[in-house]
Write an enzyme that holds these catalytic residues in place. Structure first.
Site, mmCIF file in Angstrom:
data_model
loop_
_atom_site.group_PDB
_atom_site.id
_atom_site.type_symbol
_atom_site.label_atom_id
_atom_site.label_comp_id
_atom_site.label_asym_id
_atom_site.label_seq_id
_atom_site.Cartn_x
_atom_site.Cartn_y
_atom_site.Cartn_z
ATOM 1 C CG HIS A 68 -1.700 1.200 1.465
ATOM 2 N ND1 HIS A 68 -1.327 2.169 2.380
ATOM 3 C CD2 HIS A 68 -2.852 1.643 0.903
ATOM 4 C CE1 HIS A 68 -2.230 3.136 2.374
ATOM 5 N NE2 HIS A 68 -3.154 2.848 1.482
ATOM 6 C CD GLU A 71 -2.719 2.550 -3.813
ATOM 7 O OE1 GLU A 71 -3.323 3.641 -3.856
ATOM 8 O OE2 GLU A 71 -3.076 1.606 -3.071
ATOM 9 C CG HIS A 72 -0.269 6.164 -0.483
ATOM 10 N ND1 HIS A 72 -0.695 7.209 0.294
ATOM 11 C CD2 HIS A 72 -1.286 5.262 -0.479
ATOM 12 C CE1 HIS A 72 -1.906 6.954 0.757
ATOM 13 N NE2 HIS A 72 -2.287 5.769 0.311
ATOM 14 C CD GLU A 143 -4.963 5.352 3.504
ATOM 15 O OE1 GLU A 143 -5.408 4.306 2.978
ATOM 16 O OE2 GLU A 143 -4.075 6.053 2.982
#
Length: 423
Positions: A68, A71-72, A143
Site C-alpha cells: 500500500h 502504491e502511494h 489514513e
C-alpha cells in the site's frame, strides 16, 4: 503485430492478447462504439505478500503495509504528481491495493494514447527519497487512524481476526503505525524490484481502441527487464477459526454485525471461478433479497437495506461473509445459523437454483457494458489463472449437484460473528 484474437460468440465479445518479450501479458477487450476507455497496469502483489523468496534465492520478511505504501509513492514523481498530470489530460486516474493485487488505472474519453503512455511510464519509474518516504509515513499514519475509527472497516477486520489464526489477510491493508514506522527507501525498492517485474504484471485495456495502437504502445513503453517472479510464502493456517465472536464499541447509531465462514479449500483457475460462482448462488438462495429468511428478518425489523453478502476467494485464502445493521445482532445471527442448517439438510431446490443462476448470469452480462469492471475483473482472473469470459461457460455448466456439494462441505463449518455496538 503478432497478437492473438479470441472471439466469444455467445457473449458477442472479442479479446486480444499480446505476449511482450519481457514476459508481460497485455489484453484488450474492444468495445466498438463506446466513448469511455479504461487502461489498467497491475502487479500480482498485495498486502498479504510480506514474506517472499526473491529470484536470487534470498527470503525477505518485510513490515505490513509496504504494498500500500508503494502504491502511494508511485504517484509522486520528481517532476510532479501524476494525479495532476492525468487530470490536465482530461482523464480520471486512480489506484488500489487489495490483499493480493496492486493496480493503477485511468478512464478517459479522449487522448487515450497520451494517457496510456503516462500510465506505463510512471509505474515503471518509482522516485523514492529518504525525505519523501518519511513524509508519506505521516500521510499514511493519518489514513490508518481514520480506518481505526471507521465502524465498517473495524467490523470487517474484526471478522477476519475471528476467522484466521495466522494468515496475513487478517492484517489491515495499510499496516499499523508500528509497521509503517519500520519502512524505508531501501525496503520499498526491494519490494518494488521483486514484484514490479514484467512477468508478474499485466496490462488490460477496455474500450473502442485499436489493438495495433495498444500493443505497439506497450512494445515501445515497456523497458523493464524481467527479474523473475518472486515466490510468495504464507504461514500454515488451520481449518479451525481463531475466535467465534468479537465485539467493539464505536460511535454508531445502530449495532453493526458481520458473520462469516472460512473456506479451507484452495483451488485456482477455472475451478476457483466456478467455486466463487456456486458460493454466490448459495448465499443468494439462503439470504438474498428474494429469500424467505431475508423477508422475514426485514419485515420483523431485524435487518434493513444495508444487509449484504460477499464471496472472497483467492488462491491462498477464502471466506464468505454477510451482515449489515441490526437492533439485535445476536438474534439475527441465531436465525441465520438455523436457516443455514435447514438448507444444508434439505439442499437447494432446483427451481430456486435455476432462477438465481440465470439472474447472476444476467448480472455478469450487464458488467460487460462497463469498461471499468471489465478491466478489473480481467486483471483479477488473469492473476488467478483464468479468464473473466470463462464465466459464460461456468453458467452453462454449473449444476445443482455440484452446488449442493459445496453447500454441504462448507456451510457445516463454524460460523463466526463480529459486532460493533454503539458507545
Amino acid at each position: 503485430m503478432n497478437y492473438k484474437t479470441i472471439t466469444y460468440e455467445r457473449l458477442g465479445e472479442t479479446l486480444y492478447e499480446y505476449d511482450h518479450p519481457s514476459g508481460l501479458k497485455a489484453f484488450l477487450v474492444r468495445k466498438p462504439g463506446y466513448n469511455k476507455k479504461t487502461a489498467l497496469f497491475a502487479t500480482d502483489y498485495g498486502s498479504i505478500d510480506n514474506v517472499f523468496k526473491k529470484s536470487d534465492g534470498q527470503v525477505m520478511r518485510v513490515p505490513d503495509g509496504i504494498a500500500h505504501f508503494l502504491e502511494h509513492k508511485l504517484f509522486e514523481q520528481e517532476d510532479g504528481n501524476m494525479l495532476d498530470k492525468f487530470s490536465r489530460m482530461g482523464s480520471s486516474p486512480n489506484a488500489f491495493t487489495s490483499f493480493n493485487q496492486t493496480a493503477y488505472y485511468f478512464t478517459c474519453t479522449d487522448l487515450f494514447e497520451e494517457n496510456f503512455r503516462m500510465l506505463l511510464d510512471y509505474v515503471q519509474n518509482p522516485w523514492l527519497t529518504d525525505e519523501n518516504v518519511e513524509k508519506e509515513k505521516g500521510i499514511i499514519g493519518q489514513e490508518i487512524r481514520m480506518y481505526e475509527d471507521s465502524p465498517d472497516w473495524r467490523l470487517f477486520f474484526n471478522l477476519l481476526d475471528c476467522l484466521y489464526v495466522n494468515h496475513p489477510v487478517k492484517v489491515d491493508i495499510a499496516g499499523t503505525l508500528d509497521s509503517i514506522a519500520q519502512i524505508n527507501k531501501e525496503l520499498l525498492y526491494e519490494c518494488y524490484n521483486a514484484f514490479y517485474t514484467p512477468s508478474n504484471m499485466v496490462v488490460v485495456v477496455s474500450g473502442d481502441v485499436d489493438p495495433e495502437l495498444v500493443f505497439t504502445t506497450v512494445d515501445s513503453m515497456i523497458k523493464s527487464k524481467d527479474r523473475g517472479k518472486p515466490e510468495k510464502r504464507y504461514p500454515e493456517e488451520p481449518e479451525e477459526v481463531n475466535l467465534t465472536y468479537k465485539e467493539q464499541k464505536l460511535r454508531v447509531s445502530m449495532p453493526l454485525f458481520n458473520m462469516g465462514i472460512k473456506d479451507p479449500v484452495r483451488v485456482s483457475g477455472y475451478e476457483l471461478l466456478k467455486r466463487r460462482t456456486a458460493l454466490g448462488i448459495i448465499l443468494a438462495a439462503i439470504m438474498g433479497r428474494s429469500s424467505e429468511l431475508f423477508n422475514r428478518l426485514y419485515y420483523d425489523g431485524l435487518i434493513n437495506d444495508s444487509f449484504r453478502f460477499e464471496v472472497s476467494a483467492d488462491q491462498s485464502y477464502g471466506f464468505v461473509n454477510w451482515g449489515g445493521q441490526s437492533s439485535d445482532p445476536e438474534r439475527v445471527a441465531g436465525e441465520i445459523r438455523r436457516e443455514i442448517e435447514a438448507t444444508v439438510e434439505k439442499g437447494l431446490d432446483q427451481e430456486v437454483f435455476d432462477r438465481i443462476r440465470k439472474s447472476h448470469e444476467g448480472v455478469f452480462v450487464r458488467t460487460l457494458n462497463s469498461p471499468d469492471v471489465i478491466a478489473r475483473e480481467m486483471m483479477d482472473c488473469y492473476f488467478n489463472k483464468t479468464s473473466y469470459f470463462e464465466l459464460s461457460r461456468i453458467f452453462e455448466e454449473l449444476d445443482l449437484a455440484y452446488t449442493n456439494q459445496i453447500l454441504r462441505s462448507l456451510f457445516t463449518k463454524t460460523t463466526v460473528l463480529s459486532v460493533i455496538h454503539p458507545i
